[in-house]
Structure formats: structure tokens, C-alpha cells
Design an enzyme around this catalytic site. Structure first.
Site, mmCIF file in Angstrom:
data_model
loop_
_atom_site.group_PDB
_atom_site.id
_atom_site.type_symbol
_atom_site.label_atom_id
_atom_site.label_comp_id
_atom_site.label_asym_id
_atom_site.label_seq_id
_atom_site.Cartn_x
_atom_site.Cartn_y
_atom_site.Cartn_z
ATOM 1 C CD GLU A 116 -2.861 -1.366 0.189
ATOM 2 O OE1 GLU A 116 -2.901 -0.494 -0.708
ATOM 3 O OE2 GLU A 116 -3.582 -2.355 0.187
ATOM 4 C CG HIS A 139 -4.400 0.167 5.775
ATOM 5 N ND1 HIS A 139 -5.766 0.325 5.657
ATOM 6 C CD2 HIS A 139 -4.135 -1.073 5.306
ATOM 7 C CE1 HIS A 139 -6.286 -0.774 5.129
ATOM 8 N NE2 HIS A 139 -5.323 -1.646 4.911
ATOM 9 C CG HIS A 141 -7.387 -4.994 7.916
ATOM 10 N ND1 HIS A 141 -6.669 -6.108 7.514
ATOM 11 C CD2 HIS A 141 -7.123 -4.029 6.990
ATOM 12 C CE1 HIS A 141 -6.001 -5.841 6.401
ATOM 13 N NE2 HIS A 141 -6.249 -4.579 6.060
HETATM 14 O O1 2HA Z 1 -0.694 -5.449 3.620
HETATM 15 O O2 2HA Z 1 -3.567 -4.419 4.807
HETATM 16 O O3 2HA Z 1 -4.265 -3.541 2.436
HETATM 17 C C1 2HA Z 1 -1.891 -5.822 4.104
HETATM 18 C C2 2HA Z 1 -2.951 -4.858 3.878
HETATM 19 C C3 2HA Z 1 -3.259 -4.473 2.503
HETATM 20 ZN ZN ZN Z 2 -5.483 -3.651 4.394
#
Ligand code: 2HA
Ligand code: ZN
Length: 270
Positions: A116, A139, A141
Site C-alpha cells: 500500500e 492503515h 482492519h
Molecule cells: O498489507 O492491509 O491492504 C496488508 C494490507 C493491505
Molecule cells: Zn489492508
């Protein structure tokens, strides 16, 4: 030269990635972080004339030419960063208008920066244009923000208002609100450009059915930004299926604006 593993920026990056993993935001190789470094500070730990290898970036980033970043590696697990920072992290300096990255330290197993990287560098450019003190793009999740993108409208005003209504401190922590991208293919320049466009107006950008991007002046602030939005999303996912008897009203959100000296995003409050 001082020991780079003792550099405050390194210690803070290791602690932050470890903490993100502990929060369950970064399963397997999920997530990535980039931190803009002060070249003078890096020079205390590294000989800046020693380039280990060069890596093409696949995009242009002229505003970042000459800038150094500490960044997580592609395919690397956040849970492992603390045990082998020099394998899981790297320090790169962008050259040739951002089209080449010079590796100055790290990625010791022959690896390279996160897939990314385009979204990170383009977001840095966008945020630096708004706030010259921005240093971090993060970033990850987080489960509740992700869950919300399956059951809530993706309209940015609606999405932001729901989060603001879930915890009193939300409008204080992210008065600029949350921008939202539809599902897009990750790891591409296209999602990088779309993320950067959204970063012009907010420090949080949700990637629907994938995760979230946050930007800020330091690792703590950026972590806290995502942490606060994720807490709000958690409350939402606990109550979304129940009749709502009470809420934080727009009138009350305006009171918070006055009390804390913030202004909610233009047009997002009635
Ligand atoms: O690299 O989160 O979006 C792992 C991620 C890609
Ligand atoms: Zn990701």
C-alpha cells in the site's frame, strides 16, 4: 553513530505496531504504517550516503522528493515487528520525483515496503498540503468499522454523524469526520489516488469491506484517532439492531463544539 534500534522514532514504531496487533486490528500481514522522518534526526543513526539498494515505486511523488520514511514491509506480520525490526521495517528515501526509493536501513531479508505504499505516499502528500506537521499514515482492519460498512449507509455525512452520536468525545477527536471509499482493489495506484483525494478533507478514510486509513502528526495521535472511531463503531454494532431510545442530539453536538473549541465538518450538523 547511535544505535538505530534505540531511536525514539524506532521505539515508538515498534510499540505502535505491537499495540495495533494487540488490538486485533492487524491479523496476519494486515495493516501498514509509514512515518515521515526528520532527515537530521535519521543522520544521527545512519550514514545517509550509504544506499543499500534502490526500489522503483511505480508512481510520482514530486513533493516528497528527498524525504525519508520509516515504513512497514510487505507481507510482514505486525506481531513480529518487535522481535525483528530490521526485517519487518525499512527506512527509505524517495528520489527521482518519488519514482525511486533508496533503502537506507531494514528489509534485511530482501523484502520491500508495504503493497500500500502508493496510498501511503499519496496520502502524505495530501495531508502535508493541509497540515505541514503531518507525519503519519496508518492503515489497519478494525473489526467494528469494517462491520459497519456492511450494514450502514456509506454516505459520508451519515456515516460520520452515526459515529459522532456513539461517544461524546468523537466530534472533539475527529471534527473533520470520516470519508468513505466504496470497495476498491487494494495495493493499486488507483486506490492510492482515491484515498489521497479523500484525505484532503478528513484524517480518516474508510475503505469499505476492508479497513481504515488514519493520518496525524505522530503515531500516538493517529492511533488514538482510529481507536476512537473504532470504539464508536463498536457501540454502533452493539445497538444497531435494537430500538434506539436515546441519542446525542445535534444541539448537544453543537454544545461540544463550543466547549472544546472545535467545528464539526461544514454541513454535517443540522
Ligand atoms: O498489507 O492491509 O491492504 C496488508 C494490507 C493491505
Ligand atoms: Zn489492508
Amino acid at each position: 553513530m547511535k544505535d538505530i534500534l534505540s531511536a525514539p522514532f524506532m521505539v515508538e514504531m515498534v510499540r505502535t505496531t505491537n499495540n495495533m496487533y494487540a488490538h486485533g486490528w492487524d491479523e496476519r500481514n494486515g495493516g501498514n504504517v509509514s512515518l515521515l522522518l526528520d532527515e537530521g534526526e535519521v543522520g544521527e543513526y545512519l550514514d545517509l550516503t550509504q544506499v543499500l539498494r534502490t526500489i522503483p515505486t511505480g508512481f510520482a511523488a514530486p513533493q516528497l522528493d528527498g524525504k525519508c520514511f520509516l515504513v512497514t514491509g510487505t507481507g510482514k506480520y505486525f506481531k513480529n515487528v518487535q522481535f525483528a525490526p530490521e526485517v519487518n521495517l525499512g527506512i527509505v528515501r524517495l528520489t527521482k520525483g518519488g519514482e525511486t526509493a533508496e533503502l537506507l536501513w531494514g528489509f534485511a531479508d530482501g523484502g520491500q515496503f508495504t503493497s500500500e505504499f502508493p496510498a501511503h505516499m499519496m496520502s502524505h502528500m495530501a495531508r502535508l498540503a493541509v497540515d505541514a506537521a503531518n507525519r503519519v499514515v496508518m492503515h489497519c482492519h478494525p473489526a467494528n468499522l469494517l462491520a459497519m460498512t456492511y450494514v450502514h449507509s456509506l454516505d459520508e455525512r451519515e456515516f460520520t454523524r452515526t459515529l459522532w452520536q456513539m461517544c461524546t468525545e468523537c466530534i472533539v477527536v475527529f471534527p473533520d469526520g470520516v470519508n468513505v471509499l466504496p470497495w476498491m482493489l487494494c495495493g493499486t495506484n488507483e486506490i492510492g489516488e482515491a484515498t489521497a483525494e479523500k484525505m484532503k478533507t478528513a484524517r480518516l478514510v474508510v475503505w469499505s469491506q476492508h479497513g481504515i486509513y488514519g493520518a496525524g502528526r505522530d503515531l500516538d495521535e493517529t492511533f488514538g484517532l482510529i481507536e476512537t472511531a473504532e470504539k464508536a463503531a463498536e457501540i454502533y454494532m452493539k445497538i444497531a439492531h435494537l430500538p434506539r431510545l436515546n441519542t446525542i442530539t445535534d444541539e448537544q453536538l453543537h454544545l461540544l463544539e463550543g466547549r472544546f473549541g472545535v467545528r464539526g465538518r461544514e454541513g454535517f450538523l443540522d
